[in-house]
Design a protein around this motif. Structure first.
Motif, PDB file in Angstrom:
ATOM      1  N   TYR A  79     -18.281  14.340  -7.918  1.00  0.00           N
ATOM      2  CA  TYR A  79     -17.054  15.260  -7.598  1.00  0.00           C
ATOM      3  C   TYR A  79     -16.808  15.008  -5.937  1.00  0.00           C
ATOM      4  O   TYR A  79     -18.008  14.663  -5.193  1.00  0.00           O
ATOM      5  CB  TYR A  79     -17.162  16.605  -7.755  1.00  0.00           C
ATOM      6  CG  TYR A  79     -16.921  16.688  -9.276  1.00  0.00           C
ATOM      7  CD1 TYR A  79     -15.857  17.683  -9.539  1.00  0.00           C
ATOM      8  CD2 TYR A  79     -17.990  16.691 -10.202  1.00  0.00           C
ATOM      9  CE1 TYR A  79     -15.628  17.949 -10.969  1.00  0.00           C
ATOM     10  CE2 TYR A  79     -17.852  16.859 -11.425  1.00  0.00           C
ATOM     11  CZ  TYR A  79     -16.810  17.812 -11.943  1.00  0.00           C
ATOM     12  OH  TYR A  79     -16.490  18.057 -13.179  1.00  0.00           O
ATOM     13  N   PRO A  80     -15.773  15.349  -5.387  1.00  0.00           N
ATOM     14  CA  PRO A  80     -15.553  14.990  -3.707  1.00  0.00           C
ATOM     15  C   PRO A  80     -16.257  15.868  -3.079  1.00  0.00           C
ATOM     16  O   PRO A  80     -16.326  16.044  -1.814  1.00  0.00           O
ATOM     17  CB  PRO A  80     -14.083  14.778  -3.720  1.00  0.00           C
ATOM     18  CG  PRO A  80     -13.562  15.467  -4.782  1.00  0.00           C
ATOM     19  CD  PRO A  80     -14.468  15.379  -6.023  1.00  0.00           C
ATOM     20  N   TYR A  88     -13.835  12.529  -9.715  1.00  0.00           N
ATOM     21  CA  TYR A  88     -13.241  11.222  -9.225  1.00  0.00           C
ATOM     22  C   TYR A  88     -12.842  10.581 -10.521  1.00  0.00           C
ATOM     23  O   TYR A  88     -13.694  10.511 -11.322  1.00  0.00           O
ATOM     24  CB  TYR A  88     -14.288  10.294  -8.352  1.00  0.00           C
ATOM     25  CG  TYR A  88     -14.720  10.514  -7.071  1.00  0.00           C
ATOM     26  CD1 TYR A  88     -13.735  10.665  -6.159  1.00  0.00           C
ATOM     27  CD2 TYR A  88     -15.922  11.345  -6.691  1.00  0.00           C
ATOM     28  CE1 TYR A  88     -13.977  11.240  -4.791  1.00  0.00           C
ATOM     29  CE2 TYR A  88     -16.325  11.585  -5.429  1.00  0.00           C
ATOM     30  CZ  TYR A  88     -15.189  11.562  -4.436  1.00  0.00           C
ATOM     31  OH  TYR A  88     -15.492  11.767  -3.170  1.00  0.00           O
ATOM     32  N   ALA A 103     -10.200   5.829  -8.641  1.00  0.00           N
ATOM     33  CA  ALA A 103     -10.667   6.091  -7.075  1.00  0.00           C
ATOM     34  C   ALA A 103     -11.838   5.397  -6.795  1.00  0.00           C
ATOM     35  O   ALA A 103     -12.484   5.071  -5.533  1.00  0.00           O
ATOM     36  CB  ALA A 103     -10.931   7.627  -7.125  1.00  0.00           C
ATOM     37  N   TYR A 104     -12.626   4.532  -7.654  1.00  0.00           N
ATOM     38  CA  TYR A 104     -13.852   3.617  -7.457  1.00  0.00           C
ATOM     39  C   TYR A 104     -13.201   2.293  -6.885  1.00  0.00           C
ATOM     40  O   TYR A 104     -12.486   1.932  -7.173  1.00  0.00           O
ATOM     41  CB  TYR A 104     -14.391   3.620  -8.645  1.00  0.00           C
ATOM     42  CG  TYR A 104     -15.305   4.883  -9.025  1.00  0.00           C
ATOM     43  CD1 TYR A 104     -16.428   5.169  -8.457  1.00  0.00           C
ATOM     44  CD2 TYR A 104     -14.621   5.511 -10.056  1.00  0.00           C
ATOM     45  CE1 TYR A 104     -17.179   6.379  -8.879  1.00  0.00           C
ATOM     46  CE2 TYR A 104     -15.676   7.018 -10.213  1.00  0.00           C
ATOM     47  CZ  TYR A 104     -16.719   7.288  -9.681  1.00  0.00           C
ATOM     48  OH  TYR A 104     -17.125   8.401 -10.255  1.00  0.00           O
ATOM     49  N   VAL A 115     -15.787   4.464  -4.337  1.00  0.00           N
ATOM     50  CA  VAL A 115     -15.617   5.597  -3.553  1.00  0.00           C
ATOM     51  C   VAL A 115     -16.531   5.255  -2.092  1.00  0.00           C
ATOM     52  O   VAL A 115     -17.510   4.674  -2.348  1.00  0.00           O
ATOM     53  CB  VAL A 115     -16.216   7.065  -3.989  1.00  0.00           C
ATOM     54  CG1 VAL A 115     -16.331   7.891  -2.886  1.00  0.00           C
ATOM     55  CG2 VAL A 115     -15.473   7.095  -5.390  1.00  0.00           C
TER      56      VAL A 115
END
Length: 536
Positions: free
Chosen positions: A423-424, A432, A436-437, A439
């Motif tokens: 999680y961000p 995520y 999104a990867y 990251v």
């Protein structure tokens, strides 16, 4: 000087007449309404100046002679004369009898006023002495009528003496109001500050004077802080206050230092009278460069890190808390002052022996050092700071924890599907997504991870993480490898230990026992002093 008659213009029913020409010549002033008043200047006709008084005789057209006597105003030598008559004559001596007059003292305890003589007051815990033209009034804390205010955790008590000294000479009255306030030990110190605490009482705080500097409660100052809370007045003065002095003091076989402030005066308004308390704040002797003392109050922990805490001196630009985004509140070339919330900045809490303990860490990173071991975070200086509260910290807090008996064990064969998500942020709202990867994260940035049991509706299932680790490659058995959780606990070989986030912090989640959430600080693998390309 003046002569007055209360019988509307005559004395003993006989009119008093003053020759108008004589009156004009001598600058007398005569008034007949509502009473007869004669005013005569000290330099007028027939006024004689004698030792300590002026006199004037009247007897021109009156069968009886009257004499006026006036004491000139004096600020340093007040003498009051009083006539005494009724002389008794005998063949060998003469005498008069007169009731003796003496000072009386009124003692106000806040509810009643007790009047007694000075001799009686001395037997009740008071002392009255006169020396060098000064009267000294001393009141012991156990004296009759002394009022006490406050009973703080630090056992600070304010004593108030409210006295009135009275003297009636028969010619005039003298009244002296005596108000005294005292806190026997108003000062305590920590590593950063000199703290003055005064319990609340019937007076209103009006100003503070430290040496030559004056402070008002209505005007904030950058030198110090003044606050009124928890039934006390608290004044916090940094030890780096411009007028503070650091003095050497003996500390066993060593030499320590102590902080001393100039004479300090606190002034209060007590029943319309400005009343002050003066003292000299002195801190206890302490070892220079000792571990910082932590001040815990109002939901924060306050402490100081000094460059001379280590040898060679510490590079303060490398000092960080657990949460590196939290900066010191005040920074100088020699020290850092931290004001850390107990609920953030990486502060954790736990219960130890019935005490609630809040804990954070200070770390300093080495610069320009070769990378050693499997991973590096360049840590040189590590210091744990703690605040703890026991059952006496808040009398209104009552905690009753009831532990249910554990359920009987149940065994059943089956498969469990477990998923790991990142999680961000610490809110754990949206993980995520695949797109999104990769990251991008910086070293020491927090990475928020979640492990969940999928597709199960049994509330008796509880997910327990025994061991978790990270590798430099997709295979869990590949090397190098770094432990994150060992035997269900954060790996204690890591300077940045894993932080668990209890599911009780998150509301509205069904079956919270199916989840485990924790936080890891980003790091990178090294091999032979060289960073690997696929950093974690």
């Amino acid at each position: 000087m003046a002569l007055s008659n209360q019988k509307e213009g005559n004395l003993n029913n006989k009119p008093i007449q003053i020759n108008p020409a004589y009156e004009l010549k001598c600058q007398y002033t005569v008034e007949m309404v509502p009473v007869f008043q004669l005013r005569v200047g000290y330099r007028a006709c027939e006024v004689r100046e004698q030792i300590n008084y002026f006199s004037k005789s009247l007897g021109q057209t009156v069968t009886k002679k009257y004499q006026m006597v006036c004491l000139p105003t004096q600020s340093d030598n007040l003498q009051i004369s009083r006539e005494v008559g009724k002389t008794r004559c005998t063949p060998s001596f003469m005498e008069i009898s007169e009731t003796p007059r003496e000072w009386l003292v009124d003692i106000n305890n806040g509810q009643t006023i007790t009047t007694m003589t000075l001799l009686q007051a001395r037997s009740k815990g008071y002392e009255f002495t006169v020396a060098n033209n000064l009267m000294t009034v001393r009141a012991y804390f156990t004296a009759t009528g002394i009022r006490e205010f406050g009973q703080l955790p630090s056992d600070k008590v304010l004593y108030l003496a409210d006295l009135t000294l009275k003297y009636d000479s028969g010619f005039g009255k003298i009244t002296i109001l005596v108000l005294m306030i005292c806190v026997p030990a108003p000062v305590r110190c920590n590593r950063m500050n000199v703290i003055i605490e005064v319990p609340s009482f019937v007076g209103t705080f009006t100003n503070l004077a430290i040496g030559t500097r004056l402070y008002l409660p209505s005007l904030p100052s950058s030198d110090l802080s003044i606050s009124s809370q928890q039934n006390m007045l608290r004044i916090t003065v940094p030890k780096r206050y411009p007028l503070a002095q650091t003095m050497a003091c003996p500390l066993g076989f060593l030499t320590g230092v102590k902080t001393v402030l100039p004479d300090t005066k606190l002034t209060f308004n007590v029943r319309g009278t400005q009343t002050s308390m003066t003292f000299t704040p002195v801190c206890p002797c302490e070892m220079k460069g000792a571990d910082p003392e932590v001040l815990c109050q109002d939901g924060f922990m306050d402490f100081e890190v000094r460059s001379n805490d280590t040898l060679p001196p510490l590079d303060l630009s490398t000092v960080r808390l657990r949460d590196p985004t939290c900066s010191p509140s005040v920074a100088s070339k020699d020290s850092l002052l931290f004001h850390v919330p107990l609920a953030s900045c990486g502060t954790t809490s736990k219960v130890v022996n019935g005490k609630l303990v809040y804990e954070n860490e200070i770390r300093a990173l080495l610069k320009d050092q070769p990378l050693l071991g499997v991973i590096t975070r360049d840590s040189e200086y590590v210091l744990t700071v703690q605040c703890y509260y026991d059952h006496t910290a808040d009398a209104n807090l009552i905690v009753d924890v009831k532990t249910n008996a554990p359920p009987p064990p149940a065994v059943e064969q089956g498969d469990l599907i477990v998923v790991l998500r990142a999680y961000p942020d610490v809110l754990y709202r949206t993980p995520y997504r695949d797109q999104a990867y990769p990251v991008v994260k910086y070293l020491r940035d927090p990475l928020y991870l979640e492990v969940q049991v999928l597709n199960r509706l049994d509330p008796n299932i509880k997910l327990v993480l025994d061991d978790c680790w990270a590798t430099g490659f997709p295979s869990p058995s590949s090397l190098p490898r770094w432990n994150i959780i060992v035997d269900g606990c954060p790996y204690d070989g890591d300077n940045y230990m894993t932080v668990f986030h209890p599911m009780s912090e998150f509301l509205g989640i069904p079956f919270p026992s199916h989840y485990r959430r924790f936080e890891v600080k980003m790091f990178t693998f090294v091999s032979g002093g060289v960073l690997q390309a696929n950093s974690v």
